[in-house]
Design an enzyme around this catalytic site. Sequence first.
Site, PDB file in Angstrom:
ATOM      1  N   ASP A  10       2.727   3.814 -10.025  1.00  0.00           N
ATOM      2  CA  ASP A  10       2.733   2.391  -9.722  1.00  0.00           C
ATOM      3  C   ASP A  10       1.420   1.833 -10.287  1.00  0.00           C
ATOM      4  O   ASP A  10       0.508   2.600 -10.625  1.00  0.00           O
ATOM      5  CB  ASP A  10       2.815   2.207  -8.197  1.00  0.00           C
ATOM      6  CG  ASP A  10       2.622   0.773  -7.776  1.00  0.00           C
ATOM      7  OD1 ASP A  10       3.322  -0.108  -8.316  1.00  0.00           O
ATOM      8  OD2 ASP A  10       1.752   0.518  -6.919  1.00  0.00           O
ATOM      9  N   ASP A  12      -0.356  -1.804  -9.277  1.00  0.00           N
ATOM     10  CA  ASP A  12      -1.198  -2.529  -8.311  1.00  0.00           C
ATOM     11  C   ASP A  12      -1.448  -1.706  -7.059  1.00  0.00           C
ATOM     12  O   ASP A  12      -0.505  -1.327  -6.356  1.00  0.00           O
ATOM     13  CB  ASP A  12      -0.533  -3.852  -7.919  1.00  0.00           C
ATOM     14  CG  ASP A  12      -0.425  -4.809  -9.094  1.00  0.00           C
ATOM     15  OD1 ASP A  12      -1.340  -5.610  -9.281  1.00  0.00           O
ATOM     16  OD2 ASP A  12       0.580  -4.732  -9.829  1.00  0.00           O
ATOM     17  N   ASP A 177       1.649   3.575  -3.748  1.00  0.00           N
ATOM     18  CA  ASP A 177       0.873   3.216  -2.553  1.00  0.00           C
ATOM     19  C   ASP A 177       1.680   2.484  -1.488  1.00  0.00           C
ATOM     20  O   ASP A 177       1.117   2.020  -0.496  1.00  0.00           O
ATOM     21  CB  ASP A 177      -0.322   2.343  -2.956  1.00  0.00           C
ATOM     22  CG  ASP A 177       0.109   0.963  -3.446  1.00  0.00           C
ATOM     23  OD1 ASP A 177       1.074   0.879  -4.233  1.00  0.00           O
ATOM     24  OD2 ASP A 177      -0.510  -0.031  -3.040  1.00  0.00           O
TER      25      ASP A 177
END
Length: 227
Positions: A10, A12, A177
Amino acid sequence: MSQKLTILFDLDGTLVNTAPDLMLAHNYVMKKYGYDERKLSDIKKLAGRGSKVMLSRSMHEIAELSGKIKKSDDVIEDMTKEFIDFYSKNILKESTLKNGLLEFLKWCKKNSILMGVCTNKQEHLSIDLLKKIKIYHFFDYVAGGNTFNHNKPDPRHLTDIIEIIGGDINKSLMVGDSETDSNASKAANIPFVLIKDGYTEKKTEEIYHDYLVKDFVGLEKIVKKYL
């Protein structure tokens, strides 16, 4: 020759701490349209599903708190365009690489690991950020939220990248995250490494994961198990 390992990331909150610059763009647009600005901790909870979802959720939360409903689809579309325009011009003001990331990416390249970025951020913004923060060259493919006709948590966002870069779904890992990353990984049956303190409202124990790490320092110890 055995099949190479593939690692998907991922963007961000995983590769890059983008919340400060997302906050600048978010607050610029919200202030312009007469809404309250938000704190960094708010942005971290709102990010992860793309700019339109972030703005819509932010407005909904403010409306619930104030009792004032000013939201419409047309306004959301206009705000999203302005957000993207502002953010694209200010994409690397305060964003930083996650701790230990550069060393980990170099280690992966040295070990011939295929790497791809799987993000719900728009593709052109993702590529621009990765180039400006000087890590774009590490990746074999970058897929944004608008690259395919589907995005996370749809598992095809992950599996399409693996196919494109010549990887094997049975020899792949995902690092993210949030529950968006986790749900996509679980649906694709790919082991998931969760980065702590992500851009999500959920607590760590509420997010399915196979491994839990603070950052990229020492992550190669986990990865070595799959080489």
